[in-house]
Design an enzyme around this catalytic site. Structure first.
Site, short mmCIF file in Angstrom:
data_model
loop_
_atom_site.label_atom_id
_atom_site.label_comp_id
_atom_site.label_asym_id
_atom_site.label_seq_id
_atom_site.Cartn_x
_atom_site.Cartn_y
_atom_site.Cartn_z
N CYS A 110 0.53 -0.91 0.41
CA CYS A 110 0.23 -0.31 0.46
C CYS A 110 0.79 1.14 -0.05
O CYS A 110 1.90 1.21 0.81
CB CYS A 110 -1.03 -0.19 1.26
SG CYS A 110 -2.25 0.89 0.94
N HIS A 153 -9.36 -3.78 -2.33
CA HIS A 153 -8.25 -2.82 -1.84
C HIS A 153 -8.73 -1.39 -1.79
O HIS A 153 -8.86 -1.00 -0.84
CB HIS A 153 -6.92 -2.88 -2.40
CG HIS A 153 -6.14 -2.25 -1.45
ND1 HIS A 153 -4.65 -3.11 -1.05
CD2 HIS A 153 -5.09 -0.55 -0.98
CE1 HIS A 153 -4.08 -2.97 -0.18
NE2 HIS A 153 -4.21 -0.66 -1.34
N GLU A 154 -8.62 -0.61 -2.80
CA GLU A 154 -9.91 0.62 -2.74
C GLU A 154 -10.84 0.72 -2.31
O GLU A 154 -11.06 2.06 -0.99
CB GLU A 154 -8.72 1.48 -4.23
CG GLU A 154 -7.12 0.88 -5.09
CD GLU A 154 -7.16 1.56 -4.63
OE1 GLU A 154 -6.81 2.62 -3.16
OE2 GLU A 154 -5.45 0.69 -4.39
N HIS A 157 -9.87 0.77 1.57
CA HIS A 157 -9.97 2.25 2.17
C HIS A 157 -11.38 3.22 2.02
O HIS A 157 -11.19 4.53 2.84
CB HIS A 157 -9.25 2.83 1.08
CG HIS A 157 -7.79 2.75 1.15
ND1 HIS A 157 -6.86 3.13 2.04
CD2 HIS A 157 -6.82 2.35 0.66
CE1 HIS A 157 -4.82 2.89 1.94
NE2 HIS A 157 -5.20 2.12 1.08
#
Length: 183
Positions: A110, A153-154, A157
């Site tokens: 990351c 993953h994004e 966030h």
């Protein structure tokens, strides 16, 4: 131009809070942010530019990584078959997912984490997401394999979740049940 000094690191509050929904149609500022995020990813993958500006290569970035608590993500990479995924999205949401899981055999990294983190990050093997693109158009994507992992993953966030939050703390290399590795 976004550089590494603009990216907040683990421990920053924007990385652990849910981001705000973005109003559509997009404002001029939100469109510019999306364009800047896309350009950062492209620059980070260009060896000459990355070296000049000391950029770490990234395939995705989310607005909370810039300290901006909005549901905005940008993705730029080619999958194993050479298909280009290059887009900026707002308000992405996973609307369905497989029971089967997958994980990157090399682990995840990351831009907001400067240390190596070992362990497998279990993710859904297949997902369907809905979002809005930079032109205010609705988007629906069905993803599997590496692209599914990048998008998850994004999306994590913008929901205040870091990839290492998903690693089994007692056994980081525990292979999740009903899962397959992605090289």
């Amino acid at each position: 131009m976004i550089t590494m000094k603009d990216i907040v690191r683990e421990g920053h509050p924007s990385l652990t809070r849910s981001a705000a929904v973005v109003e559509v149609p997009l404002s001029k500022d939100d469109k510019q942010l999306l364009e800047d995020m896309m350009q950062f990813l492209k620059n980070s993958q260009d060896e000459e530019i990355a070296e000049k500006y000391e950029l770490r290569a990234g395939v995705g970035i989310a607005a909370p990584q810039l300290g901006i608590e909005k549901q905005i993500i940008a993705i730029h990479f080619e999958d194993i078959d050479g298909k280009l995924y290059s887009m900026g999205l707002v308000n992405p949401k996973i609307i369905s997912h497989s029971v089967e899981q997958s994980y990157l055999s090399s682990g995840e990294g990351c831009l907001s984490v400067d240390r190596p983190v070992e362990g497998y990050v279990p993710r859904h093997a297949r997902i369907t997401i809905k979002a809005t693109d930079i032109n205010d158009q609705p988007v629906k994507l069905r993803l599997k394999g590496y692209p599914a992992i990048v998008f998850q993953h994004e999306i994590d966030h913008i929901n205040g979740i870091m990839f290492f939050d998903r690693i089994n703390t007692e056994d980081p290399f525990n292979i999740p049940e009903n899962s397959s590795p992605i090289q």
